[in-house]
Structures are given as C-alpha cells and as structure tokens.
Design an enzyme around this catalytic site. Structure first.
Site, short mmCIF file in Angstrom:
data_model
loop_
_atom_site.label_atom_id
_atom_site.label_comp_id
_atom_site.label_asym_id
_atom_site.label_seq_id
_atom_site.Cartn_x
_atom_site.Cartn_y
_atom_site.Cartn_z
N TRP A 158 42.97 42.07 48.21
CA TRP A 158 41.78 42.27 47.37
C TRP A 158 40.83 43.30 47.96
CZ3 TRP A 158 42.71 41.39 42.71
CH2 TRP A 158 43.45 40.29 42.30
N ASP A 209 32.80 39.94 48.40
CA ASP A 209 33.58 39.40 47.28
C ASP A 209 33.94 37.96 47.64
OD1 ASP A 209 35.47 38.57 45.48
OD2 ASP A 209 36.82 40.29 45.73
N LYS A 243 38.23 30.63 40.29
CA LYS A 243 38.73 29.92 41.46
C LYS A 243 37.87 28.69 41.75
CE LYS A 243 41.11 33.86 42.13
NZ LYS A 243 40.90 35.30 42.23
C1 PLP Z 1 41.11 36.62 42.18
C2 PLP Z 1 40.39 37.57 43.00
C3 PLP Z 1 40.00 38.83 42.50
C4 PLP Z 1 40.36 39.30 41.11
O1 PLP Z 1 39.70 38.56 40.15
P1 PLP Z 1 39.73 38.98 38.59
O2 PLP Z 1 38.73 38.05 38.02
O3 PLP Z 1 41.13 38.72 38.12
O4 PLP Z 1 39.36 40.39 38.48
C5 PLP Z 1 39.28 39.66 43.33
N1 PLP Z 1 38.94 39.30 44.57
C6 PLP Z 1 39.30 38.10 45.09
C7 PLP Z 1 38.88 37.74 46.48
C8 PLP Z 1 40.02 37.20 44.31
O5 PLP Z 1 40.37 36.01 44.83
#
Ligand code: PLP
Length: 358
Positions: A101, A170, A194
C-alpha cells in the site's frame, strides 16, 4: 444460520450487534423511512452524520484544531488527494515504503510531485520495517507519508515516527484498533471497509492549518476544504455506509472505547502468533518487532497442503484465510469485529490440521 468467522482483509466482518441494528432499522429508521431513502440534507440524516463525527472525535480524542471529513474514493482516492491538498506550494514529499500500500501511495504521488522514497523495505520482501536512523528524510518535504499497518504484508509500526514535517498516515487497517495520539499527525486517513464499516467511505482527519492550499487543478470533489466547509455534505455522500459507520463507532464506545478494544486485539494476536511460533508446521515471515496485530500472514511448512488447509478451514466455518494473491500462503485478518472466539476456533483448527498432516 451460523455466521462464519470471516478473516477477509476487507471488506471485512462487521460486529453482529451492528448487523442486527441495521436489520431492525432497515425499513423504518425511527421515522418510517429507510436511511437509504432519506435526503442527505434531511434533519434525520444530518443528525446521524453529526453524531458519527462527535463519536469518532470522542473515541480518538481528536483535538478541536482538526477537521473530520467523510469522503469517497476509498483509501486509494486519498493517494491522490493527499498530494493535491498538502503540497501547498512545495514540490517534494517523503514516502516510507514498507509494503504494497505504501508503494502504491508513493507511485500515485509521483504524478503530482517529487515523491521521494526515504526508506524502502522491499528488500527481503517487506518483512521488516527499516530502522528510523536509516531514513533519508528531507526537511523541505511538504509532508512524510507512511502506512502504520501494511494490510497485505502484515507489518505494523509499534512506534510513531517523529519528523519535522507534517506526518501523514494511511490507517485504513488499524484505525480504532489501538490508541493513537492524533496531535502527532498532520493528517490521518482510512478507507472504511476494514475497521469502520462498509466500503464506500474514506475518513480523513486533518489539521485545519493544512487546509486551503490545494493545487489549482484539484477537482472540487477531492478538495478537503470543500468537505470541511460543508460538514462533508458537499455532494450526495454514501449515506448508508455513513450510517453504518456511525453504528460501528457507537459499538466501539459500548465495548469500552478504543483502549478496551486494543486490549482484546492484543490478546487475539498473541494467541495466534503463539500458535504459529509454537509449531514446526506454521511460520510467520515477519520480523517479530514489526508484526501486525490486525493482519497476520503465515505459511505452512509444505505449501502443497495450502489448498487442503483452506478447504478444511471453510468446513469449520473459518473463511477467507488465503493470503493476498501477490504474497501467497495464509493471512488471518482479525480486526475489531473479529471476536476472540473466532481466533480461538482458528487456533484450534490449526493445531488439529498440523497433527493430522505434520
Ligand atoms: C485496503 C487498503 C487500501 C485500499 O483501500 P481502497 O478503499 O480499496 O482504496 C489502502 N491502504 C491500506 C493500508 C489498505 O489496507
């Protein structure tokens, strides 16, 4: 019907109590209408939206000089929104790459600025977080971006970097899983699917003095200022997802808040790591100090048994344990909504499987 223990990395399990509330309110949210049918400008919906912000502020102790935004486009949308909004006249940003990511975030930022990879954990296949002393930080960077918990690779920072520029995180797969000192960050963002609710929303927590300097070409739908000024009702938001997030926030509060949930998360992850480390049949590829409490990858000693493992796990109601397509092996994602009993059931299955196949 028995609900399975769903170890998916996202969209992931939601608390059963939340699902039951949704079910009971689906046709009639206290006013004869479904939330799905309400105007986003109605008093009823605005009350839900305001309560969600208030509750999240309480849960994370978000200081008043931070705005809380509910946006669309998931976390991936933020890979672009962050540089567009936070460069503020600068042309450089620092990125720490510790997994898939953060690598994607850096690649997206390169479209808008010189995104410098100041630390790169790809050598060794993202199994260790590079030591802070080795980071090539730039004091003229507009911000430093990192991913406190790498969802695919299963790496988590047990510490918060101390830097001289705004820190951007993030937190898609770790928000509300433990306490964070928000005041250490310039900006925190998270896709909802999540730990917060259904997909469709991204939560952004941003220090207010960083707003208002977006690149000239920033689409208005990606401009933080527009969301801060409109209570995140700049256009029609994903109202139902937002409503579910509100219920999840209330649920975390009812559990005793983030500190309490963090304790259970620690217990759950220790149980699983102990089972992995205590056997010759399973192993963890991740450096001990950098192991995630949320996403736990593990390998079978003989990968020709992977398919059988997944099939038999599913028969015991343990679902979605396959690793990410880029990594292979197994991965158990155990976010807030995964009960301790789910991890106990997994460990017990793993022990049985090892006995029969070891
Ligand atoms: C799942 C995830 C993403 C991507 O998320 P989307 O909502 O599908 O764009 C980005 N960063 C992390 C750390 C993630 O776990």
């Amino acid at each position: 019907m028995t609900r399975p223990y769903n170890f998916s990395a996202g969209p992931a399990m939601l608390p059963e109590a939340v699902m039951q509330t949704i079910q009971s309110e689906l046709l009639d949210w206290h006013n004869g209408m479904s939330v799905m049918e309400m105007s986003h400008r109605s008093d009823a919906f605005i009350a839900i939206a305001e309560n969600s912000e208030k509750t999240l502020r309480e849960l994370m102790a978000i200081p008043d000089n931070y705005a809380v935004l509910f946006m669309q486009g998931g976390a991936t949308g933020q890979f672009a929104s962050v540089p567009m909004n936070l460069l503020r006249g600068k042309n450089k940003a620092d990125y720490v790459v510790t997994g898939i990511w953060s690598k994607k975030a850096a690649a997206e930022a390169k479209q808008y600025c010189e995104a410098k990879v100041v630390a790169d954990g790809s050598e060794g296949g993202f199994t260790k977080i590079p030591e802070f002393s080795s980071w090539n930080l730039n004091n003229d960077a507009a911000y430093l971006h990192y991913v406190p918990n790498e969802t695919v690779n299963g790496l988590e920072f047990s510490w918060t970097p101390e830097v001289n520029v705004p820190l951007v995180a993030d937190m898609s797969s770790c928000i509300l899983s433990q306490e964070y000192d928000v005041s250490k960050f310039g900006l925190i963002y998270a896709g909802a699917q999540k730990n917060l609710g259904p997909s469709g929303l991204a939560v952004v927590i941003v220090r207010k003095d960083l707003l208002g300097g977006a690149l000239k070409d920033t689409p208005s739908i990606l401009n933080y200022k527009n969301f801060a000024d409109s209570g995140s009702v700049y256009n029609t938001p994903p109202t139902f997802s937002w409503y579910v997030c509100n219920l999840v926030f209330e649920w975390v509060k009812a559990q005793g808040g983030v500190a309490k949930v963090a304790e259970i998360n620690k217990q759950k992850s220790e149980l699983l790591y102990n089972a992995i480390d205590g056997s010759n049949f399973y192993s963890s590829p991740v450096n001990k100090a950098d192991r995630s409490r949320m996403n736990i990858p593990f390998l079978l000693a003989d990968d020709s048994l992977d398919k059988k493992f997944l099939e038999q796990a599913a028969q015991r109601n343990l679902q979605q344990l396959g690793g990410h397509r880029s990594v292979g092996g197994m991965r158990a994602s155990i976010y807030n909504a995964m009960p301790l009993e789910g991890v106990q059931a997994l460990v017990s299955f793993m022990q049985d499987f090892a006995k029969e196949n070891g």
